[in-house]
Design a protein around this motif. Sequence first.
Motif, mmCIF file in Angstrom:
data_model
loop_
_atom_site.group_PDB
_atom_site.id
_atom_site.type_symbol
_atom_site.label_atom_id
_atom_site.label_comp_id
_atom_site.label_asym_id
_atom_site.label_seq_id
_atom_site.Cartn_x
_atom_site.Cartn_y
_atom_site.Cartn_z
ATOM 1 N N LEU A 106 15.354 69.719 47.632
ATOM 2 C CA LEU A 106 14.240 68.983 47.250
ATOM 3 C C LEU A 106 14.652 67.399 47.212
ATOM 4 O O LEU A 106 14.189 66.710 47.285
ATOM 5 C CB LEU A 106 13.984 69.511 45.686
ATOM 6 C CG LEU A 106 12.722 68.949 45.192
ATOM 7 C CD1 LEU A 106 11.392 69.028 45.915
ATOM 8 C CD2 LEU A 106 12.589 69.160 43.605
ATOM 9 N N TRP B 194 8.947 59.605 56.447
ATOM 10 C CA TRP B 194 7.789 60.347 57.611
ATOM 11 C C TRP B 194 6.403 59.713 57.310
ATOM 12 O O TRP B 194 5.845 59.604 58.305
ATOM 13 C CB TRP B 194 7.858 61.805 57.131
ATOM 14 C CG TRP B 194 6.778 62.705 57.784
ATOM 15 C CD1 TRP B 194 7.022 63.354 58.862
ATOM 16 C CD2 TRP B 194 5.614 62.898 57.354
ATOM 17 N NE1 TRP B 194 5.863 64.125 59.317
ATOM 18 C CE2 TRP B 194 4.948 64.005 58.232
ATOM 19 C CE3 TRP B 194 4.829 62.635 56.012
ATOM 20 C CZ2 TRP B 194 3.638 64.340 58.083
ATOM 21 C CZ3 TRP B 194 3.504 63.252 55.802
ATOM 22 C CH2 TRP B 194 3.025 63.872 57.050
ATOM 23 N N GLN B 195 6.214 58.974 56.137
ATOM 24 C CA GLN B 195 5.011 58.803 56.020
ATOM 25 C C GLN B 195 4.994 57.292 56.426
ATOM 26 O O GLN B 195 3.744 57.087 57.270
ATOM 27 C CB GLN B 195 4.839 58.265 54.247
ATOM 28 C CG GLN B 195 4.503 59.424 53.564
ATOM 29 C CD GLN B 195 4.041 58.948 52.029
ATOM 30 O OE1 GLN B 195 5.034 58.342 51.413
ATOM 31 N NE2 GLN B 195 2.977 59.558 51.584
ATOM 32 N N GLN C 166 4.186 58.131 60.067
ATOM 33 C CA GLN C 166 2.586 58.625 60.391
ATOM 34 C C GLN C 166 1.683 57.308 60.256
ATOM 35 O O GLN C 166 0.878 57.103 61.188
ATOM 36 C CB GLN C 166 2.414 59.573 58.995
ATOM 37 C CG GLN C 166 2.893 60.862 59.345
ATOM 38 C CD GLN C 166 2.475 61.523 60.533
ATOM 39 O OE1 GLN C 166 3.426 61.618 61.573
ATOM 40 N NE2 GLN C 166 1.434 62.177 60.886
ATOM 41 N N GLY D 227 14.480 66.223 50.947
ATOM 42 C CA GLY D 227 13.065 66.166 51.114
ATOM 43 C C GLY D 227 12.353 64.911 50.495
ATOM 44 O O GLY D 227 11.681 64.497 51.119
ATOM 45 N N LEU D 228 12.802 64.592 49.329
ATOM 46 C CA LEU D 228 12.294 63.455 48.450
ATOM 47 C C LEU D 228 12.579 61.955 49.223
ATOM 48 O O LEU D 228 11.992 61.118 49.230
ATOM 49 C CB LEU D 228 12.590 63.532 47.110
ATOM 50 C CG LEU D 228 11.672 64.399 46.222
ATOM 51 C CD1 LEU D 228 12.123 64.696 44.800
ATOM 52 C CD2 LEU D 228 10.138 64.195 46.342
ATOM 53 N N LEU E 26 13.426 61.834 52.368
ATOM 54 C CA LEU E 26 12.938 61.836 53.761
ATOM 55 C C LEU E 26 11.542 61.639 53.681
ATOM 56 O O LEU E 26 10.914 61.009 54.803
ATOM 57 C CB LEU E 26 13.268 63.163 54.620
ATOM 58 C CG LEU E 26 14.755 63.124 55.105
ATOM 59 C CD1 LEU E 26 15.116 64.316 55.754
ATOM 60 C CD2 LEU E 26 15.560 61.928 55.622
ATOM 61 N N TRP E 27 10.944 61.894 52.664
ATOM 62 C CA TRP E 27 9.433 61.645 52.585
ATOM 63 C C TRP E 27 8.802 60.341 53.062
ATOM 64 O O TRP E 27 7.855 60.192 53.866
ATOM 65 C CB TRP E 27 8.862 62.053 51.253
ATOM 66 C CG TRP E 27 7.384 62.293 51.285
ATOM 67 C CD1 TRP E 27 6.603 61.168 50.509
ATOM 68 C CD2 TRP E 27 6.478 63.144 51.763
ATOM 69 N NE1 TRP E 27 5.388 61.404 50.639
ATOM 70 C CE2 TRP E 27 5.252 62.403 51.231
ATOM 71 C CE3 TRP E 27 6.508 64.307 52.490
ATOM 72 C CZ2 TRP E 27 3.926 63.224 51.542
ATOM 73 C CZ3 TRP E 27 5.531 64.692 53.011
ATOM 74 C CH2 TRP E 27 4.142 64.574 52.619
ATOM 75 N N PRO E 28 9.200 59.333 52.508
ATOM 76 C CA PRO E 28 9.006 57.961 52.781
ATOM 77 C C PRO E 28 9.132 57.518 54.315
ATOM 78 O O PRO E 28 8.188 56.869 54.855
ATOM 79 C CB PRO E 28 9.943 57.103 51.913
ATOM 80 C CG PRO E 28 10.177 57.655 50.884
ATOM 81 C CD PRO E 28 10.240 59.133 51.414
#
Length: 107
Positions: A10, A20-21, A24, A13-14, A16-18
Amino acid sequence: MNLLTLVVLLAIGLMLWPLWQRGQRAKLQVLQYLRRECGKEGLQLLDDTVQQTGLRWRWNQGRPLAVRTYRFEFSAAGDDRYPGEVILEGRRLASLTLASHNDEGNP
């Protein structure tokens, strides 16, 4: 899977999230630019998609800057396909390369 493994996954993931955003958002920016530029040139952006083919980092004034490379295909006459490439440095469009084509559709 134990609780520690779940917490570690978790946390990764938190983190790597920014990233990935941002990727995008960059892809959407490139798509909007290509739609506008293809329209100006009388070209058709095929499949209305781009594919990220590269991501590298370089230093800009002491800070890391993402340099993303995207490939796409366009058509000059509707029955042909030509490759193109866009390079995005951070939020700035660094280059747009279109394969040689002509308006009659004869490569």
